[in-house]
Structures are given as C-alpha cells and as structure tokens.
Design an enzyme around this catalytic site. Structure first.
Site, PDB file in Angstrom:
ATOM      1  N   ASP A  71       0.838  -1.209   0.000  1.00  0.00           N
ATOM      2  CA  ASP A  71       0.000   0.000   0.000  1.00  0.00           C
ATOM      3  C   ASP A  71       0.869   1.253   0.000  1.00  0.00           C
ATOM      4  O   ASP A  71       2.042   1.215   0.360  1.00  0.00           O
ATOM      5  CB  ASP A  71      -0.940   0.012   1.211  1.00  0.00           C
ATOM      6  CG  ASP A  71      -0.200  -0.026   2.539  1.00  0.00           C
ATOM      7  OD1 ASP A  71       0.615  -0.948   2.740  1.00  0.00           O
ATOM      8  OD2 ASP A  71      -0.409   0.882   3.366  1.00  0.00           O
ATOM      9  N   GLU A 133      -0.132  -1.039   5.672  1.00  0.00           N
ATOM     10  CA  GLU A 133       0.929  -0.687   6.620  1.00  0.00           C
ATOM     11  C   GLU A 133       0.792   0.778   7.001  1.00  0.00           C
ATOM     12  O   GLU A 133       1.030   1.161   8.146  1.00  0.00           O
ATOM     13  CB  GLU A 133       2.310  -0.927   5.979  1.00  0.00           C
ATOM     14  CG  GLU A 133       3.481  -0.766   6.939  1.00  0.00           C
ATOM     15  CD  GLU A 133       4.070   0.635   6.999  1.00  0.00           C
ATOM     16  OE1 GLU A 133       4.957   0.855   7.825  1.00  0.00           O
ATOM     17  OE2 GLU A 133       3.640   1.516   6.219  1.00  0.00           O
TER      18      GLU A 133
HETATM   19 ZN   LIG Z   1       6.523   2.517   4.293  1.00  0.00          ZN
END
Ligand SMILES: [Zn+2]
Length: 374
Positions: A71, A133
């Site tokens: 992501d 994340e």
């Molecule tokens: Zn990162």
C-alpha cells in the site's frame, strides 16, 4: 523483467492504503507463478484485501524474510508535477507515489526472483508483502500469525523501509485510538437538562496533556530523539452551534513508546477517565486504531552483524519512524530495517527514488543470496 520495469508496473496500481488490493496482489502472484514460485494469499478480516507470502528455497530450513508493504499513502496532496501513479524517469530520478515508500524495495526483490529461483539456496528467502501498513501495520499481523505453518522459524526479517540502505536496529512503538463521548443535547440556556460532551472531553484532554508532561520525565532510551515516550491529542471534533449543548465529541490520540513499554498502555489513563464518565450519564466508545511495538535489536545480534556485512556499513542505532519490524520481533523473529531511498521523500509530492539506490539494494539482495548459498 528489470527492477525499473517492475517498479513501473507496481506504481501503476493505485494501491492506496485502506482500499481493496486485489489488482496489485494478483499481478505479483502471477509474476511469481511465472517463475515457479508458489504463493500464499493471506486475507485480512476486511475481506477485500490480502497479504502475500512466498518462499524461494527449502521452506523447512530457517531462512530470511524480506518484508515490505504494497500500500501507499494517497497522492491527493497536490504539488505533483505529473501523474503520481505513472512512473516518470528524469535523469537518475524515478518519480511516482510509492517509489521510495516502498515499491522500490518490492521491485528489487521481485527482479531478483528469477536468479534466486535458479540458485540452489541452502537457506530460504521469504517474501512477505503486506497491506495497509500506512494505517498502522494493519495487514501484516495476520501474516505473522500464520508464519509457523508457512515456514520454519526464520532467522531474521529485513524490513525494506527507506533507510538509504543503511540498516537500522531500533524504532519506537506506536498506538493510536479514537474516543467518542456521547452526552445529551439541549438549548444552551438549560445546561441543567443536558450533558455537555465537549466539557466531558476536556477532562480527557487535561489528562492527556498531564500524561504527556509526565512522560518527559522518563524513563529514557537515549538512542531516540526525544529519548522518552510521548503522547498527544491529534484531532478533536464536536459541537454544532454556540447555543446548542453538544451531545457528541470525538478525539484521536497517539502514543509513541520507547522499547519495553507497551504503547497502548500509555493511553490507558485516558481510557480510565473516559470510562469514569459513565457514572455521570455519559456514554463513551474507545476504539483502537492501530498499534505496533518498538523495535530493539542488539548491536551484536547475528542479524545486525549480517546486515553490516551485506551493506558494508555499520547499522544505525535508531530512527524516529515506525515499521512492522517490532511486530516480527514480538513474534520471536529478529528484525532490522534496510531499504532503498530516503524517508524524507516519503509521503510528499514528487516522491522519487534514484536508480543508483535501486542498484545499491540489488547488491544487498545479491549478497544475501550469496550468504544463503554457502
Ligand atoms: Zn513505508
């Protein structure tokens, strides 16, 4: 495929944090399958996004994890000179959302796959690519929980967050939470009939600033700047008009902890004040948004020494940003940060990575493969 060609493909997927990620996962899976590498897709509870795990080499032998996130942060901040989801090369610079944070690392790892697959690795190299994340490492815990069935207990995890290819041994832990307080609305002329949610929240805010002050007194861990744990109120929302008793107020809190301290526990005093409001008729809802523990790897740990050898530079003691490294460490897997690019370019318009940084990362992966062969 060359690393830059792969990077171009990865940047083309607008895999923004908090959104479904089937497209990028599907492409990476297909690429790995093409090179004879089996993959495990580990879905999260959201139902529309997943982590990806793959092993090159003998999975029953302890090996090394290369961990990174698929992501990226949104690219709606303005100031981009070109389409953030279309890789643009200009001299040595490669521009695009996620070039540095951290599809550059993923691209290097994927580009190394054909050579790794053709090598007789004595120790395996695992790919652990996670989702969300950027929302506080939400995806990777589901993959870490499955590690025992995926592979032999690994010797270490290398987190490819941008570190200029200098390994990093420590970062603080972090926890974020949202508190909603519900009171009772009414005309401001009749405070006796209402319950002012903002007044109630003020008690939590006072607690937060008192706790923040108390934390500056220690305990200390001098590798960090500042050397103590911290917390803050980040957002505050409430009220409709000056003459209406506000029936709802919402605030978000974040705590950052030195090693040995649970970041979520730093927010416990705030939660206790909120719960005590129930006695006066207020409702409260506490929602944990994200949490990961601090990373602390000893300078003489085998993984720290290995990264020193692979990069030719002594690992750095600590950084201020956080990663999933602390989660791996909590699961009993030594972890260290080492990836291409400069963190100062992350989360900014015109994010870029240098072709030379890609090459430096390639050298590290080649050296790791060499280490896993002998
Ligand atoms: Zn990162």
């Amino acid at each position: 495929m060359q690393a830059i060609e792969i990077l171009e493909r990865l940047i083309g997927f607008p895999s923004v944090v908090g959104t479904p990620n089937h497209e990028i996962v599907g492409w990476i899976r297909q690429y790995l399958q093409l090179h004879g590498i089996a993959t495990a897709e580990i879905a999260g509870p959201e139902g529309d996004r997943s982590n990806l795990f793959a092993t090159i080499g003998p999975k029953e032998t302890p090996g090394y994890i290369l961990s990174g996130h698929m992501d990226v942060v949104p690219a709606a901040e303005g100031g981009w000179s070109s389409d953030p989801f279309c890789l643009r090369a200009e001299k040595d610079r490669l521009y695009g959302r996620g070039t540095t944070d951290m599809k550059g690392f993923l691209a290097v790892v994927l580009a190394a796959v054909p050579a790794l697959a053709a090598t007789r690795l004595r120790r395996p190299i695992h790919l652990a690519f996670s989702y969300d994340e950027e929302a506080g490492c939400r995806g990777v815990p589901h993959m870490i929980a499955r590690l025992p069935e995926l592979c032999a207990h690994p010797l270490g995890a290398i987190i490819g967050e941008p570190s200029g290819m200098r390994a990093i041994r420590a970062h603080k832990g972090k926890a974020a939470a949202r508190l909603t307080i519900r009171g009772r609305s009414g005309h401001s002329s009749r405070p006796d009939q209402g319950l002012n949610a903002i007044h109630a929240m003020a008690e939590i805010l006072a607690c937060a600033s008192a706790e923040a002050g108390r934390l500056t007194q220690g305990p200390f861990e001098h590798v960090f700047e500042p050397p103590y744990s911290s917390l803050q109120v980040g957002t505050l929302k409430g009220g409709q008009a000056v003459n209406i008793i506000p029936d709802s107020c919402e605030a978000e809190f974040e705590a950052r902890a030195i090693s040995g301290i649970d970041p979520a526990a730093l927010l416990t005093p705030l939660r206790a004040v909120a719960e005590a409001l129930a006695q006066r008729g207020f409702g409260s809802e506490w929602r944990e948004l994200s949490a990961y523990p601090a990373l602390s790897l000893a300078a003489d740990a085998p993984l720290a020494r290995l990264l020193g050898e692979l990069t030719g530079i002594e690992p750095l003691a600590a950084v201020s940003y956080g990663t999933e490294a602390g989660l791996f460490q909590r699961a009993g897997v030594d972890a260290i940060i080492c990836g291409p690019g400069d963190i100062a370019r992350a989360h900014r318009p015109d994010e870029f990575i240098l072709a030379s940084e890609i090459q430096a990362c390639q050298s590290m992966i080649e050296a790791l493969a060499g280490h896993c062969t002998v």
